[in-house]
Design an enzyme around this catalytic site. Structure first.
Site, short mmCIF file in Angstrom:
data_model
loop_
_atom_site.label_atom_id
_atom_site.label_comp_id
_atom_site.label_asym_id
_atom_site.label_seq_id
_atom_site.Cartn_x
_atom_site.Cartn_y
_atom_site.Cartn_z
N TYR A 35 0.83 -1.20 0.00
CA TYR A 35 0.00 0.00 0.00
C TYR A 35 0.87 1.26 0.00
O TYR A 35 0.46 2.29 -0.53
CB TYR A 35 -0.93 0.00 1.21
CG TYR A 35 -2.12 -0.93 1.04
CD1 TYR A 35 -3.30 -0.48 0.44
CD2 TYR A 35 -2.06 -2.25 1.46
CE1 TYR A 35 -4.39 -1.32 0.28
CE2 TYR A 35 -3.14 -3.10 1.31
CZ TYR A 35 -4.29 -2.63 0.72
OH TYR A 35 -5.38 -3.48 0.55
N GLU A 58 -7.67 -7.39 5.66
CA GLU A 58 -6.81 -8.43 5.11
C GLU A 58 -6.02 -9.13 6.21
O GLU A 58 -5.85 -10.35 6.19
CB GLU A 58 -5.90 -7.82 4.04
CG GLU A 58 -6.67 -7.44 2.78
CD GLU A 58 -6.05 -6.29 2.00
OE1 GLU A 58 -4.83 -6.07 2.15
OE2 GLU A 58 -6.78 -5.63 1.25
#
Length: 408
Positions: free
Chosen positions: A98, A140
């Site tokens: 990310y 996640e």
């Protein structure tokens, strides 16, 4: 929730960002793959990159999330986040990636919008990004924890123990762990990722629904050969059809996906599918039948013809064995005792409290969902699964105004 100072900035700039989000997404991927070409080779779907679907999905999700923060600040877009998180977990995405996405995405925003990206604007949209990224990272991480693995450690070697041609373009594979241990549990409706090494050295990944009920030592996937386009489209399904045979080993992820049966509920179900979208429904119906749940289930499937309907006889047998199931079929050609044409939800006797699960081509699901809404089924009781990038968001999100909620 957006901070008080960021709300007016994002609201004022959403039209400009929304109008340019497609261009921003294109430039983002160009920058990302120039920096890390191995990501295109070994992680991202080259077919969806070539046809632009991944870019459209990224643009839609960002615009939708920003719109939700503005219009419904007290609500979490759980359905959208769960769908993205499941796909990311099946690919082994971790929090570090990310940061890489953030760097190239904001470089693309600055380049496309130029002087409009003041420090105040950059800070506000940085907050939007990290709110979305933070929510996904947390989801996640929970998925990895529930699976009993470290973040991103989802891959295992599995042996093909059986191969069966279901139709001219669908082949099913039975998979067992290469180390001899049971394949492991999964929830009806989930999918796995399959990674294969192609002739050019790329290790491409695709997702396939588990097409049989849980409860055995093996898993089954059913792979439709995608041969309706040129270039990299369909390269993994074509490789599997041509090269994957009993005794071969595949790299397969743990099961993920949010289109799963709610085991706690006992209300009536509608399983509506078209084409290869019938595979997760087969798992759900198989589970209900095997466990003897006294739960009313309407199974509705549409296909081009009986010959194109993968697992047709198996579906008929499962529905016949389940005293609470009712099966309705539609075929565009050679109806063979089924209804002719496309699925007609209006012809079904739907219970008032029905919960619907949809899977198939996007136009099919949008049409069925619209029919269900017209018949009074609440949106929160309509769930769907998209094979490939979720283009529903990209098509429904206007470029520069309040963004409607995606389908649950």
């Amino acid at each position: 929730m957006l901070s008080e100072q960021s709300v007016p900035v994002v609201r004022a700039t959403l039209p400009a960002v929304g109008a340019a989000i497609g261009e921003i997404a294109d430039l983002f991927y160009t920058k990302l793959f120039a920096d890390r070409p191995e990501l295109l080779r070994d992680l991202f779907n080259r077919g969806n990159q070539a046809n632009g679907q991944q870019r459209q999905a990224l643009a839609g999700s960002i615009a939708a999330f920003a719109g939700m923060l503005l219009e419904r600040p007290d609500e979490r877009p759980d359905a959208m986040l769960a769908r993205i998180a499941g796909k990311h977990a099946s690919l082994g995405i971790t929090s570090e990636q990310y940061k890489l996405v953030h760097r190239h995405l904001f470089a693309a925003i600055a380049e496309v919008l130029g002087d409009a990206v003041t420090p105040e604007v950059a800070e506000a949209w940085d907050e939007v990004y990290w709110l979305m990224a933070g929510a996904l990272i947390a989801r996640e991480s929970r998925l990895y924890q529930e699976a009993g693995v470290a973040d991103g450690e989802v891959w295992q070697r599995m042996e093909i123990t059986a191969r069966r041609r279901e139709t001219a373009d669908v082949v099913s594979y039975v998979l067992r762990r290469a180390d001899g241990r049971p394949a492991g549990p999964f929830r009806p409706g989930q999918y796995v990722s399959v990674q294969v090494q192609l002739p050019d050295g790329a290790r491409q990944i695709r997702q396939y629904s588990l097409s049989a009920a849980p409860g055995s030592d093996a898993w089954r996937i059913s792979v439709k050969r995608q041969s309706d386009g040129a270039g990299p489209e369909g390269e993994v399904s074509s490789w599997l059809h041509e090269h994957a045979h009993p005794g071969d080993l595949l790299t397969v992820s743990l099961p993920f996906g949010d289109l799963v049966l709610d085991e706690a509920g006992d209300g009536p179900l509608l399983l509506a599918s078209a084409g290869i979208g019938g595979t997760p429904m087969l798992s759900v119906l198989g589970h209900l039948t095997a466990t003897g749940r006294a739960r009313q289930v309407l199974v509705a499937h549409a296909d081009r013809s009986p010959a194109d309907h993968a697992h047709r006889e198996e579906l008929r047998e499962l529905a016949g064995e389940n005293p609470h199931a009712r099966l309705s079929l539609w075929y565009e050609r050679e109806a063979d005792g089924a209804a002719a044409g496309r699925m007609d939800i209006g012809s079904l006797d739907l219970p008032e409290d029905v919960t619907a699960y949809l899977c198939g081509p996007l136009p099919f699901m949008k049409a069925v969902r619209a029919d269900l809404l017209r018949r009074g089924v609440p949106a929160q009781r309509i769930h769907y699964e998209v094979f490939g990038p979720d283009l529903w968001l990209g098509q429904d999100a206007p470029a520069g105004g309040p963004v409607p909620s995606p389908a649950p």
